[in-house]
Structures are given as structure tokens and as C-alpha cells.
Design a protein around this motif. Structure first.
Motif, PDB file in Angstrom:
ATOM      1  N   GLY A  15      32.534  -3.606  20.747  1.00  0.00           N
ATOM      2  CA  GLY A  15      32.061  -4.982  20.619  1.00  0.00           C
ATOM      3  C   GLY A  15      30.626  -5.045  20.123  1.00  0.00           C
ATOM      4  N   VAL A  35      36.851  -8.299  21.950  1.00  0.00           N
ATOM      5  CA  VAL A  35      37.429  -6.971  21.742  1.00  0.00           C
ATOM      6  C   VAL A  35      38.347  -6.601  22.898  1.00  0.00           C
ATOM      7  CG1 VAL A  35      36.905  -4.504  21.623  1.00  0.00           C
ATOM      8  CG2 VAL A  35      35.580  -6.119  20.268  1.00  0.00           C
ATOM      9  N   VAL A  36      37.891  -6.840  24.122  1.00  0.00           N
ATOM     10  CA  VAL A  36      38.714  -6.442  25.263  1.00  0.00           C
ATOM     11  C   VAL A  36      39.955  -7.345  25.361  1.00  0.00           C
ATOM     12  CG1 VAL A  36      37.628  -7.743  27.129  1.00  0.00           C
ATOM     13  CG2 VAL A  36      38.558  -5.521  27.602  1.00  0.00           C
ATOM     14  N   MET A  92      42.423  -5.912  23.066  1.00  0.00           N
ATOM     15  CA  MET A  92      43.025  -4.731  23.700  1.00  0.00           C
ATOM     16  C   MET A  92      44.117  -5.148  24.677  1.00  0.00           C
ATOM     17  SD  MET A  92      39.758  -2.365  24.564  1.00  0.00           S
ATOM     18  CE  MET A  92      39.161  -1.162  23.391  1.00  0.00           C
ATOM     19  N   ALA A 152      35.402  -1.051  24.965  1.00  0.00           N
ATOM     20  CA  ALA A 152      35.241  -2.420  24.461  1.00  0.00           C
ATOM     21  C   ALA A 152      33.763  -2.770  24.309  1.00  0.00           C
ATOM     22  CB  ALA A 152      35.920  -3.410  25.396  1.00  0.00           C
TER      23      ALA A 152
END
Lengths: 275, 241
Positions: free
Chosen positions: A229, A247-248, A251, A225
Motif C-alpha cells: 500500500g 490493498v488489504v 486481498m 498490505a
């Protein structure tokens, strides 16, 4: 040299924070102390103000205040205050006191945004040393106490019966958390540290069968990430810290959906949380 | 003497939970602690393992005493993935042969790869027992270990405890409120309600007025417990205080 490239330094910084945050984040998730990370991080603003006033390194000020905060909270929680109330009071008052203290600093112009959201692109070589030194220390600490920490997390009485003191393990966890906050503040900033602790661990949960595999997977998720990112924020010209967290978070959503789908169609693995 | 308490008192918050408890446990004995809810049974065991500190008095353990502890109820957070094998390896991993032996002794062979959360209540209690057996304890402490088991399940569990005691030669202190089941396999019963109300061999305790008033048994019920035991040779004991 590669270290002269700011993107490369940023990536290294992100990886260091992600690695240290992964196993610690797992413990925070397992012990249901998500707000504890929050409170410690918020107190860090006060640490920033203090170190600017006393002209000490930011890292030291943040570390001291985060430690104090963590110790106050763990002590008071044994004395009949409800943990979430206590954390709510401490987190927001520490943040507020920190902001007020910063406003009294005359002559120094500080970019508060940089501490709230981090500025990973401005990471220098010295910062890298601090971040990787801190990360190595945290990983060594958690690795050394791993089994005892797990047992104390499972059940304090079982820990006592095996000669492990739950109080001591709690203190070790608290110290490790303060170190992570202190080294991560420059990278992801106060408001996003808790996210980097918790989200990778939560994302890893459905696909893990043992505590170790969960910590390992959280590390991989956090590291990827950070890199993804960083690249995304470069491409989109968006603020880097928040982009990494976005981003995380994506996920996490993907992992939850995958988990639900595999459960309803494949019968699923026995590993995940019972729903 | 494996473990003894001397005038042990424990305070939790402002409440005095245990008062002047004197207890002595020898190798190979099975001692059952009974008492109503909130009488301090679990606190007594927790004081023995050192999880709560006495406010006065003391706990004396034989040097090098190893304790196996099976808690009353263990809630494993669903966020924590854990296989049975991993759980058994905390805090230190046993040799594979020891692991197999303990699992077999507790009657849960073959569950090693299962997630702890997916076990039934009875299986989990036996896994906890297996873990407690790993260190070849001199003293086994069981806190309401058969909670959530049906009658047959708990009778089986106590048989297991008995065979474990014979195999290891350890002492057992267990807390229970299932008087009928427990008394059949115990050498000594201690009836507590903050303090020790009465103690002695099972027959003597179940016949004692302290015991009957503590559990609010009227005469018929008391007689039922009594008769339940009557096929044993009725030995005269001085146990009841």
C-alpha cells in the motif's frame, strides 16, 4: 541513515501496527465484536481533543479515552443493553463529542484529517518508538494470555471450569485494543483502524486450520498490505492510509474468491467456514 | 464429601432461579438432576463450577477438587478454526499419552486432526467428554450431554460415563430430561423445580407423587416408567421426601 528516509520510517510504522493488530483482530473476529473496535477507535478523536487541551502527548490522551470507552461498553453490555445498539450509540456520540470539543480549541490549528485518516508519511523517530513499544506490549500481553483468551472466547463456562475468569480475559483484550488504537491513530487514523484489525484476520480465515495459524497469516497479510500500500500510494500519489486499506481489502476479495473456487473444484479443505 | 451446597440460592436478573438447594455428593456417586425446562438444572451446574455467584448460601468444594465440565451445547463460531487436538490442549497442552488415553476413554480416538466444526453432534459431545477427562477430574459435571444424540447414541454415551466413573473413581453429576435412559445408570436422582422437589434412589423418585405431578405424568405413564424398572430388585427407600 535509513531511519532518515521517510518512506522507510513509514514502512516500519505500518509493520508495527500490522503485527500488533493481527492477533488482536483475530479475537475481534472470533468474538464477533467488530463494532467494538470501531467504537474504541471513534472515541479516540475525543482523546485527541483532550490531549491538545491539556497539552499532554496525543498517545496518552487517546489511550485513556479508548480505555474508558472500552470499559464502559463492556460493563454496560452485561446489564441488559443489546451490544450492537450500545456500540452504535457510544461510537457515534463519542466521535461527535470529540469533533465538537476539537472545534472549541482556540489558537490551536489541528489537522483533523490527519487523525481521521492518519498520516503515515509524517511518522517521526519518536512515533516509531511509541508504535513499536505499543506493539511489543500488545504482542506480549496477548501471547502471555493466549490459551486463556482462546478458552474464554470458546465458551465462558468451560473457562470457569478450568479456573480461567472470562471477565479478566475480556478486560485484557480490551486493554490491548485500546493500546493498538492509541499507537495506530497516527499511522492509519481513526476511521481505518478497525479495517486494519478485521480485514487481515478475515482474509486469513479460509486458509487456517488452527487459531495460531490464522493469527500468523493475518500478520503476514497485514504486513505485506502495509508495504504494498505504501509503494502504491507513492506511485499513484494517493493518500497512504486509505491505500493500505484498499490493498488489504483487495486481498480479502482474492482470498474469498480463491476459497470459493477451491471449494467448488477441488472438494476443498475441511478448514474453512461451513457455508 | 467432594462438593456440597448449603441453602444455595441463585438469582439471574430479577428472577430467583434456585432456592435453598442442599446437596451433598460423595466420591464415586452418579447423581442425576432432573426437572422440567427452566427449572434451574443448568444453573445448578454453573453455580457448582463458579460461573454464577449465589445470592445466598454457599458451595463448598473439597480442597484441590478438580472438575471436568461438559456443557449443554457448545457453539463454536465458524470464524474460529480449531482442530480437535488444539481444542483438547486448552488451556494447557496435555502429554501426548494422556491425550491418547482420554480420547480412547471417550471413544473418539483418531479424530485429532479433524476440524471441531466438522464433527457430528455425538462426536463433538464425546470430544467434550474427552477434554473434561484430561485433568482426571474428581467430579464430572454433564449438562444434557446427550442432547442431539439418538436413543442408541445416548445409551452408548451413558455406558461410557459409567466405565469412566469406574476407571477414574470420580463422582458424576448429570443433568438430563431423558428419564428412562438416565435412571438405569444412576445411584441417586434429584428432582428440581427451582427448589428440590424430591430425591432418592431412582425407583423411589419415579414412584413419588411429587415427581409425577412435576412431569405431568398420568397414572398410565407413571406406571410405564415404574414397570420399566421393575426387573430390578425393588428395594425400599426412604429417599422420597
Amino acid at each position: 541513515m535509513m531511519l532518515d528516509d521517510f518512506m522507510f520510517r513509514a514502512a516500519l510504522a505500518g509493520l508495527g501496527v500490522a503485527l500488533a493488530a493481527a492477533p488482536l483482530g483475530c479475537f475481534i473476529v472470533w468474538r464477533r465484536m467488530a463494532y467494538f473496535g470501531d467504537a474504541t477507535a471513534h472515541a479516540a478523536v475525543l482523546g485527541v481533543a483532550l490531549s491538545l487541551t491539556l497539552s499532554t502527548p496525543i498517545f496518552a490522551g487517546v489511550l485513556v479515552v479508548s480505555l474508558l470507552m472500552a470499559i464502559i461498553v463492556s460493563t454496560l453490555s452485561g446489564r441488559g443493553y443489546a451490544m450492537d445498539t450500545l456500540l452504535g450509540v457510544m461510537a457515534h456520540s463519542a466521535l461527535a463529542v470529540g469533533l465538537v470539543a476539537v472545534s472549541f480549541l482556540s489558537g490551536v490549528r489541528i489537522d483533523l484529517m490527519a487523525y481521521l485518516f492518519g498520516d503515515i508519511l509524517a511518522v517521526g523517530k519518536t512515533d516509531l518508538i511509541v508504535i513499536w513499544g505499543g506493539a511489543a506490549l500488545v504482542l506480549a500481553l496477548v501471547g502471555w494470555r493466549w490459551s486463556a483468551l482462546l478458552l474464554a472466547t470458546l465458551n465462558p463456562d468451560l473457562a470457569h471450569a478450568s479456573g480461567v475468569s472470562p471477565k479478566r480475559e475480556q478486560l485484557i483484550l480490551t486493554v490491548a485494543l485500546a493500546i493498538v488504537v492509541a499507537v495506530a491513530i497516527k499511522v492509519v487514523g481513526v476511521l481505518l483502524i478497525a479495517a486494519m484489525l478485521i480485514i487481515p484476520a478475515a482474509t486469513a480465515r479460509p486458509f487456517s486450520k488452527t487459531p495460531e495459524s490464522m493469527a500468523f497469516m493475518a500478520a503476514i497479510i497485514g504486513c505485506s498490505a502495509s508495504v504494498i500500500g505504501l509503494k502504491t500510494s507513492y506511485a499513484l500519489d494517493s493518500p497512504t492510509g486509505p491505500t493500505i486499506v484498499c490493498v488489504v481489502a483487495l486481498m480479502f476479495i482474492a482470498s474469498s474468491i480463491l476459497w470459493k473456487v477451491s471449494r467448488s473444484f477441488g472438494g476443498g479443505e475441511p478448514a474453512g467456514p461451513a457455508s | 464429601m467432594l462438593v456440597s451446597t448449603h441453602e444455595l440460592s441463585v438469582r439471574l436478573g430479577k428472577r430467583l432461579i434456585l432456592e435453598n438447594i442442599n446437596l451433598r455428593v460423595q466420591r464415586g456417586e452418579i447423581v442425576t438432576v432432573i426437572g422440567p425446562n427452566g427449572s434451574g438444572k443448568s444453573t445448578l451446574l454453573r453455580a457448582l463450577i463458579g460461573a454464577v455467584a449465589p445470592c445466598s448460601g454457599r458451595v463448598v468444594k473439597a480442597p484441590g477438587l478438580t472438575i471436568g465440565y461438559v456443557p449443554q451445547r457448545l457453539h463454536i463460531d465458524e470464524t474460529l478454526p480449531m482442530t480437535v487436538r488444539r481444542f483438547m490442549s486448552l488451556p494447557k497442552p496435555p502429554a501426548p499419552s494422556e491425550l491418547d488415553a482420554a480420547m480412547a476413554q471417550a471413544g473418539v480416538s483418531g479424530l485429532e486432526q479433524q476440524q471441531v466444526m466438522s464433527l457430528s453432534g455425538g462426536q463433538f459431545q464425546r470430544v467434550l467428554l474427552a477434554r473434561a477427562l484430561l485433568e482426571k477430574p474428581d467430579l464430572l459435571l454433564l449438562d444434557e450431554a446427550t442432547q442431539g444424540l439418538d436413543h442408541r447414541g445416548s445409551a452408548g454415551f451413558y455406558r461410557q460415563i459409567d466405565s469412566v466413573r469406574q476407571a477414574l473413581g470420580c463422582a458424576v453429576i448429570m443433568v438430563s430430561h431423558e428419564l428412562h435412559v438416565v435412571m438405569r445408570r444412576t445411584d441417586r436422582v434429584i428432582c428440581i423445580n427451582g427448589h428440590i422437589c424430591c430425591e432418592g434412589e431412582p425407583e423411589a423418585v419415579s414412584a413419588s407423587p411429587e415427581y409425577q405431578s412435576l412431569f405431568g405424568l398420568d397414572d398410565d405413564e407413571a406406571m410405564a416408567v415404574y414397570r420399566h424398572r421393575n426387573h430390578h430388585q425393588h428395594s425400599h427407600t426412604e429417599g422420597a421426601l
